[in-house]
Scaffold this motif. Sequence first.
Motif, PDB file in Angstrom:
ATOM      1  N   LEU A 173       0.822  -1.203   0.000  1.00 38.26           N
ATOM      2  CA  LEU A 173       0.000   0.000   0.000  1.00 38.26           C
ATOM      3  C   LEU A 173       0.858   1.257   0.000  1.00 38.26           C
ATOM      4  CD1 LEU A 173      -2.863   1.164   0.113  1.00 38.26           C
ATOM      5  CD2 LEU A 173      -2.647   1.194   2.610  1.00 38.26           C
ATOM      6  N   ALA A 174       1.791   1.352   0.934  1.00 37.53           N
ATOM      7  CA  ALA A 174       2.600   2.573   1.055  1.00 37.53           C
ATOM      8  C   ALA A 174       4.007   2.243   1.509  1.00 37.53           C
ATOM      9  CB  ALA A 174       1.952   3.551   2.036  1.00 37.53           C
ATOM     10  N   SER A 175       4.947   3.094   1.129  1.00 37.65           N
ATOM     11  CA  SER A 175       6.341   2.920   1.556  1.00 37.65           C
ATOM     12  C   SER A 175       6.913   4.267   1.978  1.00 37.65           C
ATOM     13  CB  SER A 175       7.188   2.308   0.439  1.00 37.65           C
ATOM     14  OG  SER A 175       7.268   3.177  -0.671  1.00 37.65           O
ATOM     15  N   TRP A 176       8.004   4.189   2.712  1.00 39.30           N
ATOM     16  CA  TRP A 176       8.701   5.390   3.191  1.00 39.30           C
ATOM     17  C   TRP A 176      10.180   5.063   3.303  1.00 39.30           C
ATOM     18  CZ3 TRP A 176       8.994   7.526   8.821  1.00 39.30           C
ATOM     19  CH2 TRP A 176       9.498   8.845   8.801  1.00 39.30           C
ATOM     20  N   ASN A 276      -2.409  17.610   5.023  1.00 40.32           N
ATOM     21  CA  ASN A 276      -3.245  18.651   5.613  1.00 40.32           C
ATOM     22  C   ASN A 276      -4.678  18.660   5.085  1.00 40.32           C
ATOM     23  OD1 ASN A 276      -0.952  19.402   6.959  1.00 40.32           O
ATOM     24  ND2 ASN A 276      -0.638  21.313   5.863  1.00 40.32           N
ATOM     25  N   ASP A 277      -4.953  17.871   4.051  1.00 39.63           N
ATOM     26  CA  ASP A 277      -6.311  17.819   3.507  1.00 39.63           C
ATOM     27  C   ASP A 277      -7.245  16.994   4.378  1.00 39.63           C
ATOM     28  OD1 ASP A 277      -5.529  19.360   1.367  1.00 39.63           O
ATOM     29  OD2 ASP A 277      -5.229  17.660   0.014  1.00 39.63           O
ATOM     30  N   PHE A 278      -6.706  16.372   5.412  1.00 40.40           N
ATOM     31  CA  PHE A 278      -7.502  15.461   6.233  1.00 40.40           C
ATOM     32  C   PHE A 278      -7.515  15.913   7.686  1.00 40.40           C
ATOM     33  CE2 PHE A 278      -5.836  13.330   2.560  1.00 40.40           C
ATOM     34  CZ  PHE A 278      -6.931  12.660   2.043  1.00 40.40           C
ATOM     35  N   ASN A 279      -8.601  15.630   8.354  1.00 44.00           N
ATOM     36  CA  ASN A 279      -8.755  16.040   9.751  1.00 44.00           C
ATOM     37  C   ASN A 279      -7.949  15.181  10.711  1.00 44.00           C
ATOM     38  OD1 ASN A 279     -10.607  18.144   9.154  1.00 44.00           O
ATOM     39  ND2 ASN A 279     -12.242  16.625   8.941  1.00 44.00           N
ATOM     40  N   SER A 280      -7.578  13.988  10.283  1.00 38.24           N
ATOM     41  CA  SER A 280      -6.823  13.075  11.147  1.00 38.24           C
ATOM     42  C   SER A 280      -6.071  12.084  10.279  1.00 38.24           C
ATOM     43  CB  SER A 280      -7.765  12.325  12.098  1.00 38.24           C
ATOM     44  OG  SER A 280      -8.635  11.458  11.364  1.00 38.24           O
ATOM     45  N   THR A 281      -5.086  11.420  10.864  1.00 41.34           N
ATOM     46  CA  THR A 281      -4.357  10.384  10.132  1.00 41.34           C
ATOM     47  C   THR A 281      -5.253   9.176   9.871  1.00 41.34           C
ATOM     48  OG1 THR A 281      -3.494   9.602  12.270  1.00 41.34           O
ATOM     49  CG2 THR A 281      -2.065  11.053  10.962  1.00 41.34           C
ATOM     50  N   LYS A 282      -6.234   8.966  10.735  1.00 35.67           N
ATOM     51  CA  LYS A 282      -7.185   7.867  10.512  1.00 35.67           C
ATOM     52  C   LYS A 282      -7.994   8.118   9.253  1.00 35.67           C
ATOM     53  CE  LYS A 282     -10.944   5.285  12.710  1.00 35.67           C
ATOM     54  NZ  LYS A 282     -11.797   5.150  13.924  1.00 35.67           N
ATOM     55  N   GLU A 283      -8.419   9.373   9.086  1.00 35.66           N
ATOM     56  CA  GLU A 283      -9.165   9.739   7.878  1.00 35.66           C
ATOM     57  C   GLU A 283      -8.290   9.598   6.643  1.00 35.66           C
ATOM     58  OE1 GLU A 283     -10.983  13.844   6.048  1.00 35.66           O
ATOM     59  OE2 GLU A 283     -11.367  13.439   8.180  1.00 35.66           O
ATOM     60  N   LEU A 284      -7.036  10.012   6.733  1.00 39.08           N
ATOM     61  CA  LEU A 284      -6.094   9.856   5.625  1.00 39.08           C
ATOM     62  C   LEU A 284      -5.907   8.386   5.278  1.00 39.08           C
ATOM     63  CD1 LEU A 284      -3.861  10.716   3.644  1.00 39.08           C
ATOM     64  CD2 LEU A 284      -2.283  10.848   5.588  1.00 39.08           C
ATOM     65  N   ALA A 285      -5.727   7.545   6.296  1.00 44.66           N
ATOM     66  CA  ALA A 285      -5.526   6.114   6.070  1.00 44.66           C
ATOM     67  C   ALA A 285      -6.728   5.485   5.371  1.00 44.66           C
ATOM     68  CB  ALA A 285      -5.264   5.416   7.400  1.00 44.66           C
ATOM     69  N   SER A 286      -7.913   5.869   5.773  1.00 49.83           N
ATOM     70  CA  SER A 286      -9.124   5.336   5.155  1.00 49.83           C
ATOM     71  C   SER A 286      -9.203   5.739   3.685  1.00 49.83           C
ATOM     72  CB  SER A 286     -10.363   5.833   5.902  1.00 49.83           C
ATOM     73  OG  SER A 286     -10.359   5.371   7.241  1.00 49.83           O
ATOM     74  N   PHE A 287      -8.817   6.978   3.410  1.00 48.83           N
ATOM     75  CA  PHE A 287      -8.818   7.462   2.024  1.00 48.83           C
ATOM     76  C   PHE A 287      -7.837   6.673   1.172  1.00 48.83           C
ATOM     77  CE2 PHE A 287      -7.082  10.235  -1.280  1.00 48.83           C
ATOM     78  CZ  PHE A 287      -8.234  10.583  -1.965  1.00 48.83           C
ATOM     79  N   LYS A 289      -6.661   3.621   1.610  1.00 50.51           N
ATOM     80  CA  LYS A 289      -7.124   2.240   1.406  1.00 50.51           C
ATOM     81  C   LYS A 289      -8.238   2.198   0.364  1.00 50.51           C
ATOM     82  CE  LYS A 289      -7.767   1.418   5.856  1.00 50.51           C
ATOM     83  NZ  LYS A 289      -8.074   0.684   7.120  1.00 50.51           N
ATOM     84  N   ARG A 290      -9.135   3.159   0.409  1.00 57.63           N
ATOM     85  CA  ARG A 290     -10.248   3.195  -0.543  1.00 57.63           C
ATOM     86  C   ARG A 290      -9.747   3.523  -1.951  1.00 57.63           C
ATOM     87  NH1 ARG A 290     -12.831   6.390   2.161  1.00 57.63           N
ATOM     88  NH2 ARG A 290     -12.492   8.382   1.087  1.00 57.63           N
ATOM     89  N   LEU A 291      -8.820   4.479  -2.049  1.00 59.61           N
ATOM     90  CA  LEU A 291      -8.302   4.882  -3.353  1.00 59.61           C
ATOM     91  C   LEU A 291      -7.527   3.754  -4.028  1.00 59.61           C
ATOM     92  CD1 LEU A 291      -7.978   7.200  -5.399  1.00 59.61           C
ATOM     93  CD2 LEU A 291      -5.931   7.911  -4.143  1.00 59.61           C
ATOM     94  N   ALA A 292      -6.820   2.966  -3.251  1.00 52.84           N
ATOM     95  CA  ALA A 292      -6.012   1.876  -3.810  1.00 52.84           C
ATOM     96  C   ALA A 292      -6.867   0.815  -4.490  1.00 52.84           C
ATOM     97  CB  ALA A 292      -5.167   1.243  -2.713  1.00 52.84           C
ATOM     98  N   THR A 293      -8.132   0.730  -4.116  1.00 55.89           N
ATOM     99  CA  THR A 293      -9.028  -0.266  -4.708  1.00 55.89           C
ATOM    100  C   THR A 293      -9.884   0.304  -5.829  1.00 55.89           C
ATOM    101  OG1 THR A 293     -10.760   0.195  -3.067  1.00 55.89           O
ATOM    102  CG2 THR A 293      -9.134  -1.508  -2.518  1.00 55.89           C
ATOM    103  N   ASP A 294      -9.820   1.608  -6.026  1.00 55.99           N
ATOM    104  CA  ASP A 294     -10.604   2.270  -7.074  1.00 55.99           C
ATOM    105  C   ASP A 294      -9.664   2.653  -8.225  1.00 55.99           C
ATOM    106  OD1 ASP A 294     -12.135   3.953  -8.681  1.00 55.99           O
ATOM    107  OD2 ASP A 294     -13.202   4.836  -6.997  1.00 55.99           O
TER     108      ASP A 294
END
Length: 345
Positions: A173-176, A276-287, A289-294
């Motif tokens: 999903l993601a790397s750093w 900064n487009d997200f209110n929390s890291t949880k919201e970012l993480a959900s986005f 995961k959803r984007l990776a499947t779309d």
Amino acid sequence: MKLRKASMWLAPALLSLTLSTCMALLYFLNLPKLTGNSHGWHRNISILLWHWPFNRPYPLEGDVCLDMYSIPRCLLTDNRSRFDQADAVVFHYKELQTAQEKLPLHLRRPPAQKWVWLSLESPAVIKNIRAYNHLFNWTMTYRQDADIFMPYGRMIPQRTNESFLVPKNRSCLASWVVSKYNSHHNRSHVFLQLRKHISVEVYGSSNRRPLAKEQLLPTIARCHFYLAFENAISKDYITEKLWRNAFQAGTVPVVLGPPRSNYEAFVPRDSFIHVNDFNSTKELASFLKRLATDTAQYELYFKWHKEHAIHVYTDWRERLCHICKRYNELPSFKVYHDLEGWAWQ
């Protein structure tokens, strides 16, 4: 009779004019070669690099600027004996800060010579430069308001009709990739919070998973997203983490750095995801995961490939050659009386 007197007076005048014209021609013929462009007439420009950044020299044989970067009338040298002939002398901040090098204050500086302060560091690490006030004429940094603007990378018009193919079957999903992990950095805090919700593959010397140069981009390319987290948040400070690690690897960057508007000054707004487009890291993480499947939505982040390519500045010679492109446009009598104040903006 009058005609004869006029001729006697005119002959010496013509002779004097002819001599003056010849002298003028001889004067111009003995000047350095002049060439015209849209900015006026100018001559060969000599750039002296006082010390190589991080003590990593590059060869300077031949006409480097012309042969490698199509920049004419630009002469690079690292030979300090040519100090008197240099139009500009470049000093890299890092070596001055660590006292590996010193400014040549003992030498007689030619009146027209320009001193260039070169740094690609963020203000967070710039220290002890007050002693350099009143000495430097021009700055050369990643900042757009520098005299010589030299970013880490840039988008250039795409010159081919080949379309970019978004890699399929990503295996992560993601790397750093992080070489200097510091728990006090904001990026470390965001990463630790993000890792609670998604899996992030981490590489680099900090966690004993170093990547060889040839492994870097292929490893990142396996993932949908790359965490292009800057180690400091500063105006225009957008490093190779975006340009090379994310864009050149062919993945979508999740950026942490200056505000979104600052990124959009360099790249399309739909080419990256900003923390900064997200209110929390949880919201970012959900986005993520959803984007990776779309697939359709995910591929929209690669539209810029149709019209642009990425150029990353890695060769110090290319950066130095760009001084010549700006030389005749820069103010001749500029001096940074408060270099520290400018650098910390």
